[in-house]
Write a protein that holds these residues in place. Structure first.
Motif, PDB file in Angstrom:
ATOM      1  N   GLN A 121      88.231  79.697   0.469  1.00 42.21           N
ATOM      2  CA  GLN A 121      88.203  80.721  -0.560  1.00 42.21           C
ATOM      3  C   GLN A 121      88.293  82.112   0.053  1.00 42.21           C
ATOM      4  O   GLN A 121      87.682  82.399   1.068  1.00 42.21           O
ATOM      5  CB  GLN A 121      86.883  80.543  -1.316  1.00 42.21           C
ATOM      6  CG  GLN A 121      86.735  81.468  -2.477  1.00 42.21           C
ATOM      7  CD  GLN A 121      85.436  81.173  -3.179  1.00 42.21           C
ATOM      8  OE1 GLN A 121      85.150  80.032  -3.529  1.00 42.21           O
ATOM      9  NE2 GLN A 121      84.623  82.185  -3.362  1.00 42.21           N
ATOM     10  N   VAL A 122      89.096  82.966  -0.564  1.00 40.51           N
ATOM     11  CA  VAL A 122      89.168  84.360  -0.120  1.00 40.51           C
ATOM     12  C   VAL A 122      89.082  85.281  -1.334  1.00 40.51           C
ATOM     13  O   VAL A 122      89.505  84.906  -2.426  1.00 40.51           O
ATOM     14  CB  VAL A 122      90.488  84.671   0.621  1.00 40.51           C
ATOM     15  CG1 VAL A 122      90.343  84.452   2.101  1.00 40.51           C
ATOM     16  CG2 VAL A 122      91.634  83.895   0.058  1.00 40.51           C
ATOM     17  N   ILE A 123      88.537  86.463  -1.148  1.00 39.24           N
ATOM     18  CA  ILE A 123      88.446  87.429  -2.244  1.00 39.24           C
ATOM     19  C   ILE A 123      89.233  88.673  -1.858  1.00 39.24           C
ATOM     20  O   ILE A 123      89.132  89.153  -0.727  1.00 39.24           O
ATOM     21  CB  ILE A 123      86.972  87.778  -2.540  1.00 39.24           C
ATOM     22  CG1 ILE A 123      86.257  86.512  -3.028  1.00 39.24           C
ATOM     23  CG2 ILE A 123      86.875  88.888  -3.577  1.00 39.24           C
ATOM     24  CD1 ILE A 123      84.776  86.660  -3.191  1.00 39.24           C
ATOM     25  N   THR A 139      90.037  94.562 -10.774  1.00 43.85           N
ATOM     26  CA  THR A 139      90.735  94.858  -9.520  1.00 43.85           C
ATOM     27  C   THR A 139      90.375  93.858  -8.422  1.00 43.85           C
ATOM     28  O   THR A 139      90.876  93.928  -7.315  1.00 43.85           O
ATOM     29  CB  THR A 139      90.379  96.269  -9.025  1.00 43.85           C
ATOM     30  OG1 THR A 139      88.963  96.332  -8.863  1.00 43.85           O
ATOM     31  CG2 THR A 139      90.827  97.330 -10.003  1.00 43.85           C
ATOM     32  N   LYS A 140      89.493  92.934  -8.758  1.00 44.11           N
ATOM     33  CA  LYS A 140      89.069  91.961  -7.754  1.00 44.11           C
ATOM     34  C   LYS A 140      89.586  90.582  -8.158  1.00 44.11           C
ATOM     35  O   LYS A 140      89.690  90.269  -9.341  1.00 44.11           O
ATOM     36  CB  LYS A 140      87.539  91.939  -7.714  1.00 44.11           C
ATOM     37  CG  LYS A 140      86.972  92.166  -6.326  1.00 44.11           C
ATOM     38  CD  LYS A 140      85.472  92.006  -6.382  1.00 44.11           C
ATOM     39  CE  LYS A 140      84.859  92.534  -5.100  1.00 44.11           C
ATOM     40  NZ  LYS A 140      83.416  92.343  -5.105  1.00 44.11           N
ATOM     41  N   ILE A 141      89.899  89.766  -7.179  1.00 44.60           N
ATOM     42  CA  ILE A 141      90.350  88.406  -7.511  1.00 44.60           C
ATOM     43  C   ILE A 141      89.904  87.425  -6.443  1.00 44.60           C
ATOM     44  O   ILE A 141      89.791  87.743  -5.266  1.00 44.60           O
ATOM     45  CB  ILE A 141      91.874  88.385  -7.713  1.00 44.60           C
ATOM     46  CG1 ILE A 141      92.246  87.123  -8.492  1.00 44.60           C
ATOM     47  CG2 ILE A 141      92.615  88.394  -6.385  1.00 44.60           C
ATOM     48  CD1 ILE A 141      93.341  87.362  -9.449  1.00 44.60           C
ATOM     49  N   LYS A 142      89.609  86.195  -6.937  1.00 36.10           N
ATOM     50  CA  LYS A 142      89.170  85.145  -6.024  1.00 36.10           C
ATOM     51  C   LYS A 142      90.313  84.122  -5.930  1.00 36.10           C
ATOM     52  O   LYS A 142      90.840  83.659  -6.949  1.00 36.10           O
ATOM     53  CB  LYS A 142      87.920  84.486  -6.599  1.00 36.10           C
ATOM     54  CG  LYS A 142      87.248  83.536  -5.649  1.00 36.10           C
ATOM     55  CD  LYS A 142      85.774  83.359  -6.007  1.00 36.10           C
ATOM     56  CE  LYS A 142      85.594  82.337  -7.091  1.00 36.10           C
ATOM     57  NZ  LYS A 142      84.197  82.102  -7.473  1.00 36.10           N
ATOM     58  N   ILE A 143      90.702  83.811  -4.731  1.00 34.94           N
ATOM     59  CA  ILE A 143      91.754  82.788  -4.570  1.00 34.94           C
ATOM     60  C   ILE A 143      91.164  81.593  -3.846  1.00 34.94           C
ATOM     61  O   ILE A 143      90.581  81.730  -2.763  1.00 34.94           O
ATOM     62  CB  ILE A 143      92.953  83.341  -3.790  1.00 34.94           C
ATOM     63  CG1 ILE A 143      93.524  84.547  -4.539  1.00 34.94           C
ATOM     64  CG2 ILE A 143      94.016  82.270  -3.633  1.00 34.94           C
ATOM     65  CD1 ILE A 143      94.695  85.164  -3.871  1.00 34.94           C
TER      66      ILE A 143
END
Lengths: 397, 419
Positions: B129-131, B67-71
């Protein structure tokens, strides 16, 4: 006088014979025959003998028999003295000799005695020589373009002089280069792009040029003379001078690599010619027709669409053909503005193809045939319209 | 009444001509002035691209946390030389995304991430970077995420529009780069190309003007080189003249006319001795001129033929009565009748040959002593990528052309006065 003319005549005709036979030998060599010498001396002697014998015999034998006899003797000697070659080569030599003896049969001792006959002989032979020379020089590259596209790389490496086409082979093998350029090099797409660009240029140019030409031809307005002279001056202006500013502007506007960009530039460069040609024709249409139309309260739009256009279909179609040819052949702007293989025109695609040293030459030539054929076809088919337009100074180059 | 009619006529005329005039002026006249502007500037090819802020979006899943993602956004300034001011950034996300670590420069409202990055100097690079976490615990569709593209905006100076001018380009063009050699090459190319095509034009026109079988066919054939696309013709010639396996060299070798192949397009000089005098011939240049003549004599041919066919037959008949020889007829009747056409042709062909680019470019690319001024425009502007220099060379071309036209019309005017 006669002696001098006789010597001159036989010398010139021998040189002419040498020229004829040499061209035949070159063509035969390119069919893969191994001929290693022009044998100029032998043919020169033959030429001298034939022309002297021709003078000596004069009208005593009918000229057809005379020609056949001379040709047969020459072919016979050619086979036994020089070298044995396939029969089609000898048939060719026979026909050339027949043509040659026919050409010289009008010269007799009586003709040589006439005033200025030296110059007449020179003039006649120069014309004959010129016709053959220019036909050969012009058609030879086109011929080579066509035959190279049917050969394979290996065959050309084995014998670079053998351009004979083997019609016995499969059609697929014969047209292999064409299949390859359409399949692997996307030439089908480039044909579509080139056609869109050229036809688009024709349509937009006519849309802009017909009203403008009508105004220049018929209406009185301030700046008319300025306009018609600037049309001619702009026509003379070099494209290479426009390239850098247009490149920078188009880069910043994002018009490079787009068909729209090409359409704008092609239209602008062909407009002056189109206006110049059309206004000349519009001037020749009788004014009375329009005066009647004005009484009928037709607007300028009505006059142009209902009177001017129907009456000048021949001129409009010849302008359209020209603009098409200019846009189809154009290279400089397509080189500058297109660097993405997805938006190439045919000319640019061929240039791109040649940039790769690995590209086999028959592919290059097949591409060249593809780009040349439509233009030559249009030109030959519509030659009558086009030649009169060419002298009006329409195709820039 | 009449006045209003004249007025409407004027109005109509302006409406009818305006589209054409606007287009031609914007594409042909405006660039000529733009050329003058650019030629006084130091601009390189890379400068004309307007600097853009760019972002490459990379999506990385975090292991064991579906359910988590790093962009990761790879941000950069596309320009190597210019700064971009007030860069703003925007990206949209699906409606169940919550941000975890908000950068102080950014705000996240209504599933829209907005950032103000301030000024980016030239060559600027940043990994931003954002999470995100989904608030309903559903899985993340990476493909869908990737398909949304971020929007960036920023202000920058356009180097073409500032007012820094320099004379450097013209100094370089006129005093370096072998300007004299360039000028001479261009002149040889233009002059011999023009004269050659006119001479061949006269010969062929005289030839076709006589009656013989297949005359119309001959007339079309003579125009082939002129109407066919230059690309096809140039490559065919290149193939014919190729030193390794070209047809011409193979033929000459086969008939033992030469012993080693001649590189007609790649050799600058060839030594020739005639009557004991040794001199150097510019081989590649001569070949290129030959191509030029071959391709353009048809124009001269057509113009001269049209003129020849308009000469009244009576002139020749009268000459026959007087017992004139063919050469006398040619020099005393034909030639004077076609001088006007020839002088026009000379001017047209001279101007067009002077600016010819494609032919030389396709045959030699300007190598082995065939670099003419138009080729130099291309080489300076696009091969060396110095747009300012290229512009300066084109200005030199325009000035030379105007000078030529001025003198030509002066001479022509004088001749007309003398007559």
């Amino acid at each position: 006088m006669t002696t001098k003319n006789t010597i001159l005549f036989s010398l010139i005709s021998s040189f002419f014979l040498i020229f004829l036979i040499s061209i035949w030998k070159i063509l035969a060599t390119l069919q893969g025959l191994s001929i290693n010498s022009f044998n100029i001396e032998i043919i020169f002697i033959f030429g001298l003998l034939i022309s002297l014998a021709q003078l000596g015999i004069g009208d005593r034998i009918k000229s057809i028999y005379k020609s056949i006899i001379f040709s047969a003797i020459f072919v016979f000697c050619d086979v036994y003295l020089i070298q044995k070659l396939p029969i089609w080569y000898n048939v060719g030599v026979f026909l050339i000799l027949y043509f040659f003896t026919n050409k010289i049969s009008k010269y007799t001792f009586i003709a040589l005695k006439e005033e200025h006959s030296t110059q007449v002989i020179l003039f006649d032979f120069l014309t004959l020589f010129g016709i053959l020379f220019f036909s050969f020089v012009i058609l030879f590259p086109f011929y080579m373009m066509l035959v190279t596209s049917f050969k394979t790389q290996i065959a050309l490496l084995v014998n670079p002089l053998d351009f004979s086409i083997n019609f016995g082979q499969d059609l697929k093998d014969l047209f292999k280069s064409y299949f390859v350029i359409f399949k692997s090099y996307k030439f089908g797409k480039y044909i579509v792009i080139s056609t869109i660009v050229s036809v688009g240029t024709v349509i937009i140019t006519l849309l802009f040029a017909i009203p403008a030409a009508y105004a220049v031809a018929r209406l009185n307005f301030f700046g008319k003379t300025f306009l018609s002279t600037s049309i001619l001056i702009i026509y003379m202006f070099p494209a290479i001078v426009l390239v850098i500013p247009l490149y920078t502007i188009f880069s910043q506007l994002g018009l490079r690599n787009s068909i729209e960009g090409l359409l704008i530039v092609y239209t602008a460069t062909t407009l002056p010619v189109a206006i110049y040609m059309l206004q000349g024709y519009f001037k020749s249409i009788p004014k009375e027709l329009e005066e009647a139309a004005i009484l009928d309260k037709l607007s300028w739009f009505g006059i142009i669409t209902k009177i001017i256009i129907p009456l000048s279909i021949p001129a409009i179609s010849s302008v359209a053909l020209y603009v098409f040819m200019i846009a189809w052949n154009e290279f400089l702007f397509s080189l500058m503005f297109l660097d993405n293989p997805n938006s190439f025109t045919l000319s640019r695609a061929i240039q791109y193809l040649s940039g790769d040293a690995e590209t086999p030459r028959q592919y290059l030539m097949a591409g060249s045939v593809v780009v040349t054929l439509p233009v030559l076809f249009i030109f030959v088919y519509f030659e009558k319209y086009l030649v009169s337009g060419l002298t009006a100074g329409s195709v820039k180059g | 009444m009449n006045d209003t009619l004249a007025n409407t006529e004027k109005k109509t005329a302006y409406i009818l001509t305006l589209p054409a005039v606007l287009l031609v002026f914007s594409i042909i006249l405006f660039p000529i002035f733009a050329n003058i502007w650019i030629s006084f500037k130091e601009v390189e090819l890379k400068d004309i691209r307007i600097p853009e802020p760019r972002a490459k979006k990379i999506i990385k899943s975090i292991s064991e946390e579906p359910t988590k993602i790093k962009i990761l956004y790879k941000l950069r300034n596309s320009s190597l030389i210019q700064e971009i001011r007030n860069v703003s950034f925007q990206d949209n996300f699906p409606k169940n995304f919550e941000i975890e670590n908000l950068d102080p420069r950014c705000s996240y409202k209504k599933y829209n991430l907005k950032c103000e990055f301030g000024n980016w100097p030239a060559k600027y690079k940043e990994n931003f970077q954002v999470i995100f976490v989904t608030n309903d615990g559903s899985k993340i569709d990476k493909k869908k995420l990737k398909s949304i593209k971020p929007k960036l905006d920023g202000k920058s100076d356009n180097i073409l529009l500032n007012t820094n001018f320099t004379l450097k380009n013209f100094k370089k063009v006129l005093f370096e780069n072998e300007f004299i050699d360039l000028l001479l090459t261009t002149f040889y190319y233009t002059f011999f190309g023009t004269v050659g095509s006119i001479v061949f034009g006269i010969l062929t026109a005289q030839m076709v003007n006589q009656k013989f079988y297949g005359r119309t066919f001959m007339r079309s054939v003579l125009l082939f080189p002129y109407v066919a696309p230059v690309v096809a013709l140039a490559y065919t010639w290149e193939l014919l003249l190729d030193p390794n396996s070209g047809t011409l060299n193979s033929l000459l070798l086969n008939y033992q006319i030469i012993e080693t192949p001649i590189n007609l397009l790649g050799q600058k000089y060839i030594e020739i001795s005639i009557l004991g005098f040794d001199f150097k011939l510019r081989l590649a240049l001569t070949t290129v001129i030959m191509f030029e003549i071959w391709r353009y004599f048809p124009l001269a041919f057509l113009f001269i033929l049209a003129r020849l066919q308009a000469i009244p037959k009576e002139l020749y008949e009268a000459a026959d009565v007087d017992g004139a020889s063919p050469f006398q007829k040619f020099f005393n009747i034909t030639l004077p009748q076609i001088t006007a056409v020839i002088s026009i042709l000379f001017m047209i062909r001279f101007i067009w040959n002077f600016n010819k680019f494609e032919d030389v470019f396709l045959l030699t690319g300007g190598a082995s002593g065939t670099r003419t001024l138009p080729i130099n425009v291309y080489q300076q502007g696009f091969a060396i990528s110095d747009i300012g220099m290229g512009s300066a060379v084109s200005i030199v071309i325009v000035v030379l052309l105007l000078m030529f036209m001025f003198f030509y019309f002066k001479l022509l005017g004088k001749r007309v006065d003398d007559n």
